[in-house]
Design a protein around this motif. Structure first.
Motif, PDB file in Angstrom:
ATOM      1  N   SER A  20     -33.214  -7.706  46.381  1.00  0.00           N
ATOM      2  CA  SER A  20     -32.652  -6.583  45.635  1.00  0.00           C
ATOM      3  C   SER A  20     -33.305  -5.257  45.997  1.00  0.00           C
ATOM      4  O   SER A  20     -32.653  -4.211  45.956  1.00  0.00           O
TER       5      SER A  20
ATOM      6  N   LEU B  58     -31.487  -3.997  48.941  1.00  0.00           N
ATOM      7  CA  LEU B  58     -30.158  -3.525  48.543  1.00  0.00           C
ATOM      8  C   LEU B  58     -30.253  -2.149  47.883  1.00  0.00           C
ATOM      9  O   LEU B  58     -29.469  -1.242  48.200  1.00  0.00           O
ATOM     10  N   ASP B  59     -31.217  -1.982  46.985  1.00  0.00           N
ATOM     11  CA  ASP B  59     -31.392  -0.693  46.310  1.00  0.00           C
ATOM     12  C   ASP B  59     -31.748   0.408  47.304  1.00  0.00           C
ATOM     13  O   ASP B  59     -31.288   1.549  47.173  1.00  0.00           O
TER      14      ASP B  59
ATOM     15  N   THR C 269     -28.320   1.366  48.938  1.00  0.00           N
ATOM     16  CA  THR C 269     -27.320   2.034  48.093  1.00  0.00           C
ATOM     17  C   THR C 269     -27.819   3.374  47.555  1.00  0.00           C
ATOM     18  O   THR C 269     -27.028   4.302  47.377  1.00  0.00           O
TER      19      THR C 269
ATOM     20  N   TRP D   5     -22.645   2.831  41.568  1.00  0.00           N
ATOM     21  CA  TRP D   5     -22.800   1.468  42.080  1.00  0.00           C
ATOM     22  C   TRP D   5     -22.963   0.465  40.940  1.00  0.00           C
ATOM     23  O   TRP D   5     -23.579   0.759  39.923  1.00  0.00           O
TER      24      TRP D   5
ATOM     25  N   GLU E 101     -23.016  -4.245  40.754  1.00  0.00           N
ATOM     26  CA  GLU E 101     -23.520  -5.345  41.588  1.00  0.00           C
ATOM     27  C   GLU E 101     -22.837  -6.666  41.259  1.00  0.00           C
ATOM     28  O   GLU E 101     -22.733  -7.052  40.098  1.00  0.00           O
TER      29      GLU E 101
ATOM     30  N   ALA F 202     -25.163  -9.303  50.270  1.00  0.00           N
ATOM     31  CA  ALA F 202     -24.950  -8.868  48.882  1.00  0.00           C
ATOM     32  C   ALA F 202     -23.596  -8.187  48.777  1.00  0.00           C
ATOM     33  O   ALA F 202     -23.045  -7.721  49.776  1.00  0.00           O
TER      34      ALA F 202
ATOM     35  N   PRO G 220     -22.223  -5.254  46.593  1.00  0.00           N
ATOM     36  CA  PRO G 220     -22.269  -4.199  45.581  1.00  0.00           C
ATOM     37  C   PRO G 220     -20.871  -3.905  45.034  1.00  0.00           C
ATOM     38  O   PRO G 220     -19.868  -4.091  45.733  1.00  0.00           O
TER      39      PRO G 220
ATOM     40  N   ILE H 161     -26.164  -3.950  36.474  1.00  0.00           N
ATOM     41  CA  ILE H 161     -27.103  -4.438  37.486  1.00  0.00           C
ATOM     42  C   ILE H 161     -28.280  -5.137  36.819  1.00  0.00           C
ATOM     43  O   ILE H 161     -28.706  -6.226  37.221  1.00  0.00           O
TER      44      ILE H 161
ATOM     45  N   ARG I   5     -29.098  -9.157  37.204  1.00  0.00           N
ATOM     46  CA  ARG I   5     -30.364  -9.641  37.780  1.00  0.00           C
ATOM     47  C   ARG I   5     -31.185 -10.420  36.772  1.00  0.00           C
ATOM     48  O   ARG I   5     -31.812 -11.433  37.113  1.00  0.00           O
TER      49      ARG I   5
END
Length: 331
Positions: free
Chosen positions: A114, A117-118, A121, A143, A145, A235, A237, A270, A274
Motif C-alpha cells: 500500500s 500504491l500511495d 497515486t 482516489w 481503493e 492494485a 485504485p 481506503i 485496509r
C-alpha cells in the motif's frame, strides 16, 4: 378577504415549491459493486456526504452492479463521457480501454504494498493519470481503493509460475491481463464477473483473481476456490469522477463541495478497506480455504516471469508515466 389570504398563501407555497424544485438537483452515480463491498460503500459515502453538506439540495443517486451499462463494466467510462451517466466511482481496470494510461496500475508486480500504491497515486504519476482522464472528457476528483488482487483456483496450491501452467483463469476485459497470464503459462479466459461465478461453479474456468474483499463478500470459496495465493501482483485504485459537461454547469461552490466530499469519502473507504483485510483473511481461512503467502524470493520469481509484459506495455501506457511511478516506488 379570507379567500384572498388563502390564495396568497397558496401562491406563496407554490412559488416556494418551485424554487426548491429548481434548486434541488439529482445526479446518477455508477458503481460496479453494491454497498456490500467497500467499493459500493465508497459511492454511498460520497452520496451521503454531499446530501448532508448541501442541505439536501444535491442528491447523488447510486446505481450499483453496473446497471446503467447493462452489466458491462468496461462501458462505464464511455457512458459517462457521453452523458448517459453523470458521475461514477470507477475502476482503473474498467476504464483502461478508453484511458490507456490507467493500465499503469495493472502492470504486474510494479507495487509491493500500500505504501507503493500511495506513493504513485499521491505523487506526480497520480497527477499524470488524472490529467489523462480529464483529457478524455471526465473530471477526476479523488482516489479510492479496490485493493490488491490475489489469485485463487480449485485445482492446486500455487507457489511458483510453473504451478499456473495450463490453469484456466478468469480475467477482466483487458489485453494486459491476457498478456500477464499468458506469460505465466496460464490460460486466461476473459469474462464479466456476472459470468465468472457460474463458470467457476461448473469448472469452465479453474480460477480467478480479485481483491480479498470480493473473494470474501462474494463467497468465492463456495464455487470451488479452495486455494488462495497472496501475491499482490497488482492494485486496483478507484476514481471518483464527474462528466465534464455536468461539472462545467455547476457553480464553483458546488464543485468544491463535490470534490471535498469525494476526497473525504475516498480516504474513509481506503482506511475501511485496509483495516478489514486481516479479518477477511481470518474468515476465509476459517471457511477451509488454503491460503499461501509467498516469500520475497517466490514473489520475485513471478515478477521475473512477467518482466516482458512490463516492457511491452510501457510504450502503450507512456514511458514518462511509468518512469514517474517507478521513481515514486523507489523513493
Amino acid at each position: 378577504m379570507k379567500l384572498t389570504r388563502c390564495l396568497t398563501a397558496l401562491t406563496a407555497a407554490v412559488a416556494l415549491s418551485a424554487t426548491f424544485a429548481a434548486s434541488a438537483r439529482e445526479y446518477s452515480v455508477s458503481t460496479v459493486l453494491s454497498d456490500a463491498f467497500p467499493w459500493g460503500q465508497a459511492a454511498q459515502k460520497w452520496a451521503d456526504l454531499v446530501e448532508e453538506r448541501s442541505n439536501g439540495e444535491i442528491t447523488l443517486r447510486v446505481y450499483p452492479n453496473a446497471q446503467l451499462v447493462a452489466g458491462d463494466q468496461t462501458k462505464e467510462f464511455s457512458a459517462m463521457r457521453s452523458g448517459l451517466i453523470d458521475m461514477a466511482v470507477g475502476s482503473t481496470i474498467n476504464w483502461s480501454p478508453q484511458v490507456p494510461e490507467l493500465n499503469l496500475f495493472s502492470l504486474p508486480f510494479l507495487m509491493a504494498d500500500s505504501a507503493d500504491l500511495d506513493a504513485i497515486t499521491q505523487g506526480n504519476a497520480g497527477e499524470q493519470a488524472f490529467a489523462a482522464i480529464e483529457k478524455r472528457g471526465i473530471v477526476p476528483l479523488a482516489w479510492g481503493e479496490n485493493g490488491f488482487r490475489e489469485i485463487s483456483n480449485s485445482v492446486k496450491l500455487v507457489k511458483t509460475p510453473a504451478d499456473l501452467k495450463g490453469l484456466k483463469i478468469r480475467v477482466v476485459g483487458s489485453p494486459l491481463f491476457q498478456d500477464t497470464f499468458t506469460a505465466l503459462g496460464a490460460n486466461p479466459t476473459q469474462m464479466s464477473w456476472a459470468d465468472a461465478k457460474p463458470a467457476l461453479t461448473t469448472g469452465a474456468v479453474d480460477g480467478q483473481e480479485n481483491p480479498l474483499s470480493v473473494f470474501d463478500v462474494a463467497r468465492v470459496d463456495q464455487v470451488g476456490q479452495k486455494y488462495l495465493t497472496l501475491w499482490h501482483y497488482m492494485a486496483d485504485p478507484l476514481i471518483f469522477a464527474v462528466n465534464q459537461r455536468v461539472w462545467k454547469e455547476l457553480p464553483e461552490a458546488d464543485r468544491e463541495l463535490l470534490r471535498q466530499a469525494a476526497i473525504d469519502a475516498g480516504k474513509w473507504e481506503i482506511e475501511l478497506s485496509r483495516n478489514s483485510e486481516a479479518k477477511r483473511l481470518e474468515d476465509i481461512r476459517a471457511r477451509g480455504v488454503e491460503v499461501t503467502e509467498l516469500s520475497e524470493a517466490e514473489q520475485q520469481a513471478f515478477a521475473d516471469a512477467t518482466r516482458s509484459v512490463q516492457d511491452k506495455w510501457t510504450s502503450k501506457i507512456g514511458a514518462e508515466l511509468v518512469e514517474a511511478a517507478r521513481t515514486a516506488v523507489a523513493k
